[in-house]
Design a protein around this motif. Structure first.
Motif, mmCIF file in Angstrom:
data_model
loop_
_atom_site.group_PDB
_atom_site.id
_atom_site.type_symbol
_atom_site.label_atom_id
_atom_site.label_comp_id
_atom_site.label_asym_id
_atom_site.label_seq_id
_atom_site.Cartn_x
_atom_site.Cartn_y
_atom_site.Cartn_z
ATOM 1 N N ASP A 80 -3.191 26.550 22.022
ATOM 2 C CA ASP A 80 -2.495 27.596 21.259
ATOM 3 C C ASP A 80 -3.112 28.964 21.541
ATOM 4 O O ASP A 80 -2.400 29.958 21.754
ATOM 5 C CB ASP A 80 -2.576 27.268 19.769
ATOM 6 C CG ASP A 80 -1.766 28.230 18.925
ATOM 7 O OD1 ASP A 80 -0.792 28.809 19.445
ATOM 8 O OD2 ASP A 80 -2.100 28.397 17.736
ATOM 9 N N GLU B 209 -2.953 21.174 26.569
ATOM 10 C CA GLU B 209 -2.140 20.552 25.521
ATOM 11 C C GLU B 209 -1.954 19.055 25.782
ATOM 12 O O GLU B 209 -2.071 18.231 24.862
ATOM 13 C CB GLU B 209 -0.784 21.240 25.459
ATOM 14 C CG GLU B 209 0.105 20.754 24.317
ATOM 15 C CD GLU B 209 1.416 21.527 24.276
ATOM 16 O OE1 GLU B 209 1.579 22.345 23.354
ATOM 17 O OE2 GLU B 209 2.270 21.308 25.168
ATOM 18 N N SER C 198 5.745 23.887 11.148
ATOM 19 C CA SER C 198 4.850 22.752 10.914
ATOM 20 C C SER C 198 4.969 22.254 9.476
ATOM 21 O O SER C 198 4.946 21.044 9.217
ATOM 22 C CB SER C 198 3.404 23.160 11.206
ATOM 23 O OG SER C 198 3.224 23.455 12.580
ATOM 24 N N HIS D 90 2.277 20.005 15.786
ATOM 25 C CA HIS D 90 1.893 20.905 16.879
ATOM 26 C C HIS D 90 3.102 21.217 17.755
ATOM 27 O O HIS D 90 3.334 22.386 18.104
ATOM 28 C CB HIS D 90 0.794 20.281 17.733
ATOM 29 C CG HIS D 90 0.439 21.112 18.925
ATOM 30 N ND1 HIS D 90 -0.407 22.194 18.864
ATOM 31 C CD2 HIS D 90 0.867 21.046 20.219
ATOM 32 C CE1 HIS D 90 -0.491 22.761 20.056
ATOM 33 N NE2 HIS D 90 0.267 22.073 20.896
#
Length: 269
Positions: free
Chosen positions: A37, A98, A150, A171
């Protein structure tokens, strides 16, 4: 990913698998996803880290400067290995961080005996997204923050799924970066299957399959592919008898509607 990035991803994934007995992999997953992120939002940083013209020691030192006081030593080490590899673009670097964060979660789930549940939950959430235009619009709405998306996911499924599933989907919801939700979830499903050297077959059928039918189909597909095959069944009323099987880019369509279409084409030929 293509070229150098694909080779580098395979290399760092293999290294991560060798760490399956080291440290708290759930914490590693969370920290890698958080690092992805940060990198996604800091163009200059990720470009410097993906610059193969810089010595790997310099890039690893930059990782330590940026993340060293915020994450565990294991996470710093894994990030250092990632940036030491060669990436075709800075966005591939972000994707790799990721993906390794997700892989660490699957290793943790495998050790906890919950990997099958997590993979199944990811698949069914992906199907729910495909079936709901409202949910698709919400999760891709640029006016909503990552935290809001989220939170929406948490409200929808928080009490119904494994904590690892929830963390990964939250996520994804907040960090699509222009990607389709169902596409990212499919990638995660395949990554989960790879944890056990499996491939995923999505089976569309008008009716549910019992355990015996699923087992026989898995065995037949394993013979065709030469790999262990995990079956995910999606109930689709539009399938007129039989089943349609998708494995990666390959489709095996034995449904009645497919046979009728084939016959129609033969008549028109």
């Amino acid at each position: 990913m293509i070229g150098a990035s694909r080779n580098s991803l395979a290399l760092v994934q293999g290294t991560l698998r060798s760490r399956s007995g080291q440290g708290d992999l759930s914490a590693l997953s969370a920290e890698l996803l958080a690092a992805a992120d940060v990198l996604a939002g800091e163009k200059s940083l990720r470009q410097n880290l993906a610059d193969s013209g810089q010595p790997s020691a310099v890039r690893s030192a930059l990782i330590n400067d940026v993340f060293g006081s915020k994450v565990s030593a294991l996470t710093v080490e894994v990030l250092g290995e990632i940036v030491a590899a060669r990436w075709s673009s800075d966005t591939d670097l972000v994707d790799a961080v990721e993906l390794l964060g997700s892989q660490a979660a699957f290793v943790a789930a495998d050790k906890a005996g919950s990997l099958d549940r997590v993979e199944s939950e990811l698949f069914h959430f992906g199907r729910a997204v495909q079936a709901s235009s409202e949910l698709q619009m919400t999760l891709t709405d640029p006016s909503l923050s990552a935290q809001t998306k989220s939170a929406i996911v948490g409200d929808l499924i928080g009490s119904k799924v494994d904590s690892i599933t929830l963390g990964l989907i939250k996520h994804v919801a907040g960090h699509l970066r222009g990607r389709r939700v169902d596409s990212v979830l499919e990638t995660l499903g395949n990554l989960a299957a790879e944890q056990r050297n499996q491939v995923v077959a999505e089976v569309r059928s008008a009716v549910s399959l019992d355990a015996n039918q699923t087992s026989r189909l898995s065995a037949a597909l394993s013979k065709i592919t030469g790999k262990n095959v995990r079956i995910n069944v999606a109930i689709d009323p539009s399938v007129l008898g039989g089943i349609s099987v998708t494995i990666g880019e390959d489709v095996i369509d034995g449904s009645i509607d497919a046979r009728l279409e084939s016959a129609r084409r033969s008549l028109l030929a």
